[in-house]
Write an enzyme that holds these catalytic residues in place. Structure first.
Site, short mmCIF file in Angstrom:
data_model
loop_
_atom_site.label_atom_id
_atom_site.label_comp_id
_atom_site.label_asym_id
_atom_site.label_seq_id
_atom_site.Cartn_x
_atom_site.Cartn_y
_atom_site.Cartn_z
N SER A 127 -13.18 -2.38 0.06
CA SER A 127 -11.83 -2.87 -0.31
C SER A 127 -11.98 -3.97 -1.01
CB SER A 127 -11.23 -3.43 1.05
OG SER A 127 -10.11 -4.19 0.82
N TYR A 141 -11.70 -9.10 8.25
CA TYR A 141 -11.63 -7.64 7.51
C TYR A 141 -12.40 -7.65 6.25
CZ TYR A 141 -9.83 -3.83 5.08
OH TYR A 141 -9.76 -2.70 4.28
P1 NAD Z 1 -5.28 4.86 7.65
O1 NAD Z 1 -4.90 3.75 8.92
O2 NAD Z 1 -4.12 5.38 7.17
O3 NAD Z 1 -6.46 5.96 7.99
C1 NAD Z 1 -7.48 5.54 8.58
C2 NAD Z 1 -7.93 6.72 9.23
O4 NAD Z 1 -9.37 6.19 10.00
C3 NAD Z 1 -6.96 7.07 10.21
O5 NAD Z 1 -7.11 8.73 10.25
C4 NAD Z 1 -7.72 6.70 11.46
O6 NAD Z 1 -7.51 7.54 12.61
C5 NAD Z 1 -9.21 6.68 11.23
N1 NAD Z 1 -10.03 5.93 12.10
C6 NAD Z 1 -9.71 4.59 12.40
N2 NAD Z 1 -10.99 4.04 13.09
C7 NAD Z 1 -11.63 5.11 13.46
C8 NAD Z 1 -12.74 5.32 14.08
N3 NAD Z 1 -13.44 4.28 14.70
N4 NAD Z 1 -13.41 6.46 14.11
C9 NAD Z 1 -13.04 7.75 13.63
N5 NAD Z 1 -11.92 7.42 12.53
C10 NAD Z 1 -11.24 6.19 12.66
O7 NAD Z 1 -6.02 3.81 6.66
P2 NAD Z 1 -6.35 3.89 4.82
O8 NAD Z 1 -5.13 3.06 4.38
O9 NAD Z 1 -6.19 5.43 4.64
O10 NAD Z 1 -7.60 3.42 4.91
C11 NAD Z 1 -8.91 3.86 4.69
C12 NAD Z 1 -9.86 3.33 4.11
O11 NAD Z 1 -9.42 2.58 3.14
C13 NAD Z 1 -10.25 2.06 5.18
O12 NAD Z 1 -11.72 1.90 5.42
C14 NAD Z 1 -9.54 0.85 4.95
O13 NAD Z 1 -10.25 -0.28 5.36
C15 NAD Z 1 -9.54 1.34 3.33
N6 NAD Z 1 -8.68 0.65 2.70
C16 NAD Z 1 -7.47 0.54 2.61
C17 NAD Z 1 -6.59 -0.17 1.93
C18 NAD Z 1 -5.08 0.10 1.95
O14 NAD Z 1 -4.54 -0.83 1.39
N7 NAD Z 1 -4.45 1.19 2.44
C19 NAD Z 1 -7.01 -1.10 0.75
C20 NAD Z 1 -8.51 -1.43 0.71
C21 NAD Z 1 -9.34 -0.51 1.55
#
Ligand code: NAD
Length: 232
Positions: A127, A141
């Site tokens: 991130s 985080y």
């Molecule tokens: P999201 O919540 O839409 O999707 C996350 C997915 O991970 C979901 O399908 C959830 O069920 C799954 N998940 C969570 N915990 C889990 C576990 N213990 N085992 C298996 N699956 C699990 O989130 P997103 O925004 O798509 O995030 C995806 C990645 O991107 C994450 O690592 C998040 O930290 C990172 N990220 C997101 C953002 C943002 O603004 N959306 C920014 C920076 C980084």
């Protein structure tokens, strides 16, 4: 050519599954709870969806067993946030769960990948918070994502002699449902004014970066941390 995407049932993971299927990958996604969303994606894309919690090493081993022998790509994407606020106000169980999923989960997936892969590429999802620190919101985080960056640098060097590349994407604020977990579902639009490009990102824009790092187009990149944040 099989690519495993953890947390692939929605958000960035699902967008990456769509993109990689278009690119010709056989895709296996893992999900933790969203069985309905995972089944829909199975039908829509013809991917295999496996219920596996990445913070549980036995689940991770089973996920790789089900994915089969020819794994050439791994997207270490599953991640969570927790209710946000200054560190002083955060609960111990939330700190532990975020470390468990974002750090231990990323370790388990990367370890399993390094045990089983004989070629190909791993892409970790960190991130932009890792270098911004996210004061007042979620420094815990941000710290877990800095660990993912360090994992990328070390494992990139460790696996390079075996022909396996390890890179990382640092998304900025992306319009997905993750923001509900921190109690701020409208966060992407709220922070838009602080983003040099003036808008949050879309999951597909991260999927494109991940697809590039998995592809031969990035054949000389390993240990790289690619920031895709609209300029933050
Ligand atoms: P999201 O919540 O839409 O999707 C996350 C997915 O991970 C979901 O399908 C959830 O069920 C799954 N998940 C969570 N915990 C889990 C576990 N213990 N085992 C298996 N699956 C699990 O989130 P997103 O925004 O798509 O995030 C995806 C990645 O991107 C994450 O690592 C998040 O930290 C990172 N990220 C997101 C953002 C943002 O603004 N959306 C920014 C920076 C980084």
């Amino acid at each position: 050519m099989t690519t495993v995407i953890t947390g692939g049932s929605r958000g960035i993971g699902a967008a990456t599954a769509r993109r990689l299927v278009r690119d010709g990958h056989r895709v296996v996604i893992s999900y933790r709870q969203a069985a309905d969303e995972a089944r829909l994606l199975e039908k829509e894309l013809g991917v295999l969806a496996v219920r596996a919690d990445t913070s549980n090493e036995d689940d991770v081993a089973r996920l790789f067993d089900e994915a089969g022998d020819d794994i050439t790509g791994v997207v270490n994407n599953a991640g969570i946030t927790s209710p946000s606020g200054p560190l002083a106000q955060l609960r111990t169980e939330d700190l532990r769960r975020v470390v468990d999923v974002n750090v231990m989960g990323a370790f388990f997936v990367a370890r399993e990948a390094s045990r089983r892969m004989t070629r190909g590429a791993i892409v970790n999802v960190s991130s932009g918070a890792a270098t911004l620190g996210s004061p007042g919101e979620y420094v815990h985080y941000a710290a877990t994502k800095a660990a993912v960056d360090a994992l990328t640098i070390g494992l990139g060097k460790e696996l390079a002699p075996r022909g396996i590349r390890v890179n990382c994407v640092q998304p900025g604020t992306i319009r997905t449902d993750i923001h509900q977990l921190s109690g701020q579902p409208d966060r992407p639009d709220k922070v838009a004014g602080r983003v040099p490009m003036g808008r949050p990102g879309e999951a597909e824009e991260i999927a494109n970066a991940i697809a590039w790092l998995l592809s031969e187009e990035s054949s000389y990149a390993t240990g790289a941390i690619l920031r895709v944040t609209g300029g933050t």
